[in-house]
Design an enzyme around this catalytic site. Structure first.
Site, PDB file in Angstrom:
ATOM      1  N   GLY A   1       0.772  -1.244   0.000  1.00  0.00           N
ATOM      2  CA  GLY A   1       0.000   0.000   0.000  1.00  0.00           C
ATOM      3  C   GLY A   1       0.797   1.285   0.000  1.00  0.00           C
TER       4      GLY A   1
ATOM      5  N   PRO B   1       4.684  -5.051  -0.552  1.00  0.00           N
ATOM      6  CA  PRO B   1       4.632  -3.855  -1.399  1.00  0.00           C
ATOM      7  C   PRO B   1       4.650  -4.214  -2.879  1.00  0.00           C
ATOM      8  CG  PRO B   1       6.856  -4.202  -0.617  1.00  0.00           C
ATOM      9  CD  PRO B   1       6.016  -5.288   0.003  1.00  0.00           C
ATOM     10  N   GLY B   2       3.895  -3.479  -3.659  1.00  0.00           N
ATOM     11  CA  GLY B   2       3.926  -3.659  -5.106  1.00  0.00           C
ATOM     12  C   GLY B   2       4.361  -2.351  -5.742  1.00  0.00           C
TER      13      GLY B   2
ATOM     14  N   TYR C   1      -9.335   5.081 -12.712  1.00  0.00           N
ATOM     15  CA  TYR C   1      -9.287   5.806 -11.426  1.00  0.00           C
ATOM     16  C   TYR C   1      -9.130   7.302 -11.605  1.00  0.00           C
ATOM     17  CZ  TYR C   1      -7.440   1.105 -10.402  1.00  0.00           C
ATOM     18  OH  TYR C   1      -7.219  -0.237 -10.341  1.00  0.00           O
TER      19      TYR C   1
ATOM     20  N   CYS D   1     -11.976   3.166 -28.991  1.00  0.00           N
ATOM     21  CA  CYS D   1     -13.291   3.746 -29.229  1.00  0.00           C
ATOM     22  C   CYS D   1     -14.063   3.950 -27.933  1.00  0.00           C
ATOM     23  CB  CYS D   1     -14.069   2.825 -30.163  1.00  0.00           C
ATOM     24  SG  CYS D   1     -13.102   2.456 -31.603  1.00  0.00           S
ATOM     25  N   GLU D   2     -13.503   4.727 -27.048  1.00  0.00           N
ATOM     26  CA  GLU D   2     -14.179   5.069 -25.798  1.00  0.00           C
ATOM     27  C   GLU D   2     -13.692   6.452 -25.392  1.00  0.00           C
ATOM     28  OE1 GLU D   2     -15.269   2.620 -22.888  1.00  0.00           O
ATOM     29  OE2 GLU D   2     -14.860   0.736 -23.916  1.00  0.00           O
TER      30      GLU D   2
ATOM     31  N   TYR E   1       0.808  -1.741 -12.122  1.00  0.00           N
ATOM     32  CA  TYR E   1      -0.575  -1.778 -12.600  1.00  0.00           C
ATOM     33  C   TYR E   1      -0.675  -1.154 -13.994  1.00  0.00           C
ATOM     34  CZ  TYR E   1      -0.910  -2.785  -7.670  1.00  0.00           C
ATOM     35  OH  TYR E   1      -0.705  -3.323  -6.428  1.00  0.00           O
TER      36      TYR E   1
HETATM   37  N1  LLP Z   1      -1.260  -7.132  -0.779  1.00  0.00           N
HETATM   38  C1  LLP Z   1      -2.549  -7.308  -1.120  1.00  0.00           C
HETATM   39  C2  LLP Z   1      -3.353  -8.312  -0.417  1.00  0.00           C
HETATM   40  C3  LLP Z   1      -3.107  -6.524  -2.147  1.00  0.00           C
HETATM   41  O1  LLP Z   1      -4.390  -6.693  -2.480  1.00  0.00           O
HETATM   42  C4  LLP Z   1      -2.318  -5.562  -2.811  1.00  0.00           C
HETATM   43  C5  LLP Z   1      -2.868  -4.726  -3.882  1.00  0.00           C
HETATM   44  C6  LLP Z   1      -0.955  -5.432  -2.431  1.00  0.00           C
HETATM   45  C7  LLP Z   1      -0.484  -6.230  -1.400  1.00  0.00           C
HETATM   46  C8  LLP Z   1      -0.024  -4.448  -3.091  1.00  0.00           C
HETATM   47  O2  LLP Z   1      -0.436  -3.145  -2.923  1.00  0.00           O
HETATM   48  P1  LLP Z   1       0.529  -1.924  -3.344  1.00  0.00           P
HETATM   49  O3  LLP Z   1       1.754  -1.989  -2.466  1.00  0.00           O
HETATM   50  O4  LLP Z   1       0.884  -2.084  -4.765  1.00  0.00           O
HETATM   51  O5  LLP Z   1      -0.277  -0.713  -3.095  1.00  0.00           O
HETATM   52  N2  LLP Z   1      -4.855  -1.327  -9.693  1.00  0.00           N
HETATM   53  C9  LLP Z   1      -4.747  -0.334  -8.640  1.00  0.00           C
HETATM   54  C10 LLP Z   1      -4.112  -0.896  -7.387  1.00  0.00           C
HETATM   55  C11 LLP Z   1      -4.814  -2.126  -6.852  1.00  0.00           C
HETATM   56  C12 LLP Z   1      -4.140  -2.740  -5.652  1.00  0.00           C
HETATM   57  C13 LLP Z   1      -4.706  -4.078  -5.344  1.00  0.00           C
HETATM   58  N3  LLP Z   1      -4.096  -4.756  -4.238  1.00  0.00           N
HETATM   59  C14 LLP Z   1      -3.996   0.864  -9.168  1.00  0.00           C
HETATM   60  O6  LLP Z   1      -3.602   0.864 -10.328  1.00  0.00           O
HETATM   61  O7  LLP Z   1      -3.837   1.873  -8.465  1.00  0.00           O
END
Ligand code: LLP
Length: 423
Positions: A239, A274-275, A316, A345-346, A374
């Protein structure tokens, strides 16, 4: 800090001119900086070094095998949410003992496969799922590690689509139900409930929501101790937010300073997922200007990438910085407001609205920044567009990490019933 910078007039990724990459590989093109990726991983690892956390990079942010392999090579574990991600994680060489598996809807086949592969644990999101995993484990004559995903009901102050820890969200189990589960844990004979998990949302820029959630968790862990529950892990999810526009997100260092006291107090092994923090600013989407179009009310810069390549603005209303690959000659040219739009086409197919940009011409190239997370992982073939090529830059070297799809890829899994075949 990311490594997409102008040197003289050209935008570079590490030591390579991105213009050279688009000339060679075409557009749309995802370009990743290996060192930015690794740097972010290390930043977090270093900031939390006292507690030696296991950082399980969240595969969904960018699931390319090369990205996974680069992180696994540096000691990362992986956070997965499907059988497909498990397959990728193992193909990228991740030790199963460093894989954690979340998702509100795991199928029996996915659960069985993950048990067979001996992952570290499942993050379980409901009592029904817990009972199902117990049943499957019994059938397989195994004891399976699980962590209970708690929904701590906190406000992460982010976009509502990526808020996950409020009680109205589908994720996790509320404290009282979770407590009830621990009371009946002996009935779940084939499970070892070894930890707790939270993930409260994404693109969170402040530490307050984490503190709020962790304070509640510490309290809950205290309650569990009183009934003799022994836990080994606390998984605090992902997050952490990044800079797309003018955000001033917490640094890894500030985040660590705030959460470390709470984490240490738990005396549990800490896992993070973290992603975006790791891969978000490590990637750009390069695209070419196809046409410039003026209407009575607007100017449109029409580019060759679309919402099928990067859906975040459409989905978003997300902001992504856009830079020309060639720096504008002088500031006076930065005079025009325009919408940067794709060919789909949107009307939702845009990368920027009313954005002040240098005056552009057909054939110019642009970089959409912050596209590492993402971006490709949410891309599609909508409008029967082939998905972009992905390359990874390591100093002065470039590696193709996914080749551009071809038209035959588009129809590879389709079949025409014989009665319709004319040939
Ligand atoms: N752990 C869980 C259980 C999750 O569901 C997620 C993301 C993460 C970790 C990693 O979160 P991060 O560190 O990346 O914030 N598509 C959206 C974001 C969706 C996140 C879904 N879950 C965007 O493009 O902003």
């Amino acid at each position: 800090m990311h490594q997409f910078k102008y040197k003289a007039k050209d935008l570079y990724c590490e030591e390579i001119k991105i213009q050279d990459l688009v000339n060679r590989f075409g557009t749309p093109l995802y370009v990743y900086s290996y060192h930015t990726l690794i740097d972010h991983f290390w930043k977090l690892q270093r900031a939390l070094t006292e507690i030696k956390p296991l950082i399980c990079y969240s595969v969904k942010a960018n699931s390319n095998l090369a990205i996974l392999a680069a992180l696994v090579d540096r000691g990362a574990g992986l956070d997965i949410v499907s059988g497909g991600e498990l397959y990728r994680a193992l193909k990228a060489g991740c030790p199963p003992q460093k894989i954690v598996y979340a998702s509100v809807g795991k199928t029996n086949a996915e659960i069985e496969e993950a048990i067979k592969k001996k992952i570290l644990f499942f993050n379980v999101e409901s009592l029904a799922e817990l009972q199902n995993i117990n049943r499957i484990a019994a059938r397989m004559k195994k004891t399976v590690n699980v962590a209970i995903r708690i929904n701590p009901d906190v406000e992460p102050k982010t976009h509502k689509f990526i808020t996950t820890g409020k009680i109205t969200n589908k994720f996790g189990i509320d404290f009282e139900r979770a407590y009830g589960i621990f009371l009946i844990r002996n009935r779940l004979a084939n499970l070892n409930i070894c930890g707790l998990h939270i993930h409260i949302g994404s693109q969170i820029t402040e530490s307050a929501p984490y503190i709020a959630a962790l304070t509640k968790m510490a309290d809950f862990i205290g309650r569990l101790k009183k009934i003799g529950v022994r836990l080994e892990y606390l998984n605090i999810g992902g997050g952490l937010g990044i800079i797309y526009d003018k955000e001033t997100p917490q640094t890894a260092h500030n985040f660590a300073n705030k959460v470390l006291p709470l984490l240490k107090e738990t005396k549990l092994k800490i896992i993070l997922e973290p992603g975006r923090f790791i891969v978000g600013n490590a990637g750009i989407l390069a695209t070419r200007v196809l046409y410039i179009k003026s209407t009575p009310k607007k100017k449109f810069i029409i580019v060759d990438a679309g919402m099928n390549d990067l859906i975040r603005p459409a989905l978003y209303d997300a902001y992504h910085q856009i830079l020309p690959l060639k720096a504008p000659q002088n500031a006076a040219r930065r005079s025009e407001k325009a919408d940067v739009v794709g060919p789909i086409c949107e009307s939702g197919d845009f990368f920027a609205k009313d954005r002040r940009l240098p005056r552009l011409s057909e054939g110019d190239y642009l970089a959409v920044l912050g596209a590492g997370a993402y971006g490709f992982s949410m891309s599609s073939n909508y409008n029967s567009r082939t998905r972009a090529e992905e390359v990874m830059v390591v100093k002065d070297k470039v590696f193709v990490i996914r080749k551009r799809e071809s038209n035959s890829d588009l129809i590879a899994h389709e079949m025409i019933p014989p009665f319709l075949l004319r040939l």
